[in-house]
Design an enzyme around this catalytic site. Structure first.
Site, mmCIF file in Angstrom:
data_model
loop_
_atom_site.group_PDB
_atom_site.id
_atom_site.type_symbol
_atom_site.label_atom_id
_atom_site.label_comp_id
_atom_site.label_asym_id
_atom_site.label_seq_id
_atom_site.Cartn_x
_atom_site.Cartn_y
_atom_site.Cartn_z
ATOM 1 N N GLU A 237 -0.410 2.182 3.447
ATOM 2 C CA GLU A 237 -0.143 3.429 2.671
ATOM 3 C C GLU A 237 -1.381 4.330 2.855
ATOM 4 O OE1 GLU A 237 0.846 3.507 -1.414
ATOM 5 O OE2 GLU A 237 0.947 5.705 -1.599
ATOM 6 N N ASP B 156 1.121 -1.930 0.691
ATOM 7 C CA ASP B 156 0.629 -0.952 -0.344
ATOM 8 C C ASP B 156 -0.398 -1.750 -1.269
ATOM 9 O OD1 ASP B 156 0.720 0.699 -2.563
ATOM 10 O OD2 ASP B 156 2.525 1.237 -2.700
ATOM 11 N N ILE C 147 -2.170 -0.577 -3.734
ATOM 12 C CA ILE C 147 -1.846 -0.507 -5.447
ATOM 13 C C ILE C 147 -0.246 0.295 -5.266
ATOM 14 C CG2 ILE C 147 -2.410 0.221 -7.885
ATOM 15 C CD1 ILE C 147 -5.142 0.244 -6.704
ATOM 16 N N ASP C 148 0.555 -0.627 -5.965
ATOM 17 C CA ASP C 148 1.871 0.204 -6.005
ATOM 18 C C ASP C 148 1.862 0.362 -7.739
ATOM 19 O OD1 ASP C 148 4.279 1.115 -5.301
ATOM 20 O OD2 ASP C 148 5.317 -0.238 -6.389
ATOM 21 N N THR D 159 0.175 3.448 -8.475
ATOM 22 C CA THR D 159 -1.190 4.182 -8.674
ATOM 23 C C THR D 159 -1.462 5.091 -10.073
ATOM 24 O OG1 THR D 159 -1.709 4.050 -6.275
ATOM 25 C CG2 THR D 159 -3.027 5.372 -7.616
ATOM 26 N N ASP E 168 6.372 0.642 -0.197
ATOM 27 C CA ASP E 168 6.648 0.480 -1.773
ATOM 28 C C ASP E 168 7.927 -0.748 -2.062
ATOM 29 O OD1 ASP E 168 5.134 2.421 -2.702
ATOM 30 O OD2 ASP E 168 6.542 3.921 -2.156
HETATM 31 C C1 IPD Z 1 5.065 4.747 -6.136
HETATM 32 C C2 IPD Z 1 5.579 3.907 -7.191
HETATM 33 C C3 IPD Z 1 6.560 4.516 -8.056
HETATM 34 C C4 IPD Z 1 7.631 5.304 -7.290
HETATM 35 C C5 IPD Z 1 6.907 6.179 -6.167
HETATM 36 C C6 IPD Z 1 6.095 5.352 -5.307
HETATM 37 P P1 IPD Z 1 2.477 4.338 -5.298
HETATM 38 O O1 IPD Z 1 4.268 4.127 -5.379
HETATM 39 O O2 IPD Z 1 6.141 2.940 -6.422
HETATM 40 O O3 IPD Z 1 7.110 3.737 -8.935
HETATM 41 O O4 IPD Z 1 8.373 5.913 -8.197
HETATM 42 O O5 IPD Z 1 8.099 6.884 -5.408
HETATM 43 O O6 IPD Z 1 5.592 6.264 -4.174
HETATM 44 O O7 IPD Z 1 2.284 5.843 -4.756
HETATM 45 O O8 IPD Z 1 2.123 3.936 -6.676
HETATM 46 O O9 IPD Z 1 2.122 3.197 -4.379
HETATM 47 CA CA CA Z 2 0.384 2.580 -3.432
#
Ligand code: IPD
Ligand code: CA
Length: 278
Positions: free
Chosen positions: A69, A89, A91-92, A94, A219
């Site tokens: 990412e 990813d 940190i999913d 963030t 994600d």
């Molecule tokens: C996000 C998370 C979030 C989702 C977003 C993603 P990130 O990823 O998964 O739940 O609603 O569409 O982009 O930016 O925290 O890696």
């Molecule tokens: Ca992320």
């Protein structure tokens, strides 16, 4: 079962190492930068964890490729090829991480010939390791996972996300999708703030269906194979075959429920992950 056991075991071991950084930083003050929208954030920890994961993997498997990412955010070309590829990813969730809302995950999928061989999702604060190898079943902390098998949409607990898109069209389609599902009715709608962990709830049977529009391949690539190996169904929101680059996904406990959700929801336009900006 996959021939990629060494990569799988290595992936689990470095994920656990990386989660120590996430947990150390979880309670600390973070310097936050904004990416594509006010709800798309990055911290120094996202970048540090991604760098750690990629350099450890590259050291052991020098010929493998990466889709990460934060590397993509920094301008790296995103292309899924036949070469063994780690989709990361760091940190999913963030936004959760920034607020100390306790659902954050490290998500790693591994593909060969564009097919996912394994997925690892580690929900760091919960200390829950979800994983699956192709053909080998799905597991949570070593215990086998099974979807609920629910076929009646009116008895479903639905998980979705508000997402990071904040334009009027996306917000209006996203809220009317939730409205239409609630009026079916369904039992409820939930959002944990991390697509990877949300989707793993379907694999556990704790939720019956998850859908999302606007997320990225990193994600959901790992959790897609986890849901499939738990006996679930993963498809595009238009009912076609799942395509991790399309930025649309339904993950469900049964084909019937996936189809019902596909019929009920509408997608807003998003540029594919593998489409180059004009
Ligand atoms: C996000 C998370 C979030 C989702 C977003 C993603 P990130 O990823 O998964 O739940 O609603 O569409 O982009 O930016 O925290 O890696
Ligand atoms: Ca992320």
């Amino acid at each position: 079962m996959s021939d990629w056991c060494d990569c799988f075991n290595f992936g689990i071991s470095i994920t656990k190492q990386a989660s120590e950084i996430v947990m150390t930083m979880f309670q600390q003050h973070k310097d936050v930068r904004v990416k594509s929208s006010s709800a798309d954030l990055v911290t120094e920890t996202d970048e540090r964890v991604e760098n750690l994961l990629i350099s450890a993997i590259r050291n052991r498997y020098p010929l493998h490729r990466f889709i990460g990412e934060e590397s993509v955010a920094a301008g790296e070309h995103l292309e899924l090829t036949d070469t063994p590829t780690w989709i990361i990813d760091p940190i999913d969730g963030t936004v959760n991480f920034v607020h100390r809302f306790p659902f954050v995950a490290i998500s790693i999928a591994f593909t060969v010939n564009k097919q996912t061989e394994f997925g690892i999702v580690y929900s760091c604060v919960e200390d829950k390791l979800f994983c699956a190898q192709r053909g080998g079943g799905a597991f949570l902390n070593g215990e086998p996972l099974h979807v609920s098998g629910q076929e009646d949409i009116s008895r479903c607990l639905v998980v979705t996300e508000i997402g990071a898109e904040r334009d009027d069209l996306a917000l209006s389609i996203m809220t009317s999708n939730i409205f239409r599902l609630l009026t079916l009715p369904v039992h409820g709608v939930r959002a944990l703030g991390t697509a990877a962990v949300d989707m793993c709830q379907v694999a556990t049977g704790g939720a019956d269906v998850y859908y999302h529009i606007g997320m990225h391949c990193w994600d959901i690539a790992a959790s897609a194979i986890i849901v499939q190996e738990a006996g679930g169904v993963v498809m595009d929101t238009d009912g076609s075959q799942f395509d991790m680059m399309s930025r649309r996904v339904i993950a469900a406990s049964s084909l019937v429920v996936a189809g019902r959700v596909a019929d009920m929801i509408q997608a807003f336009p998003c540029r594919r992950d593998d489409e180059q900006p004009v």
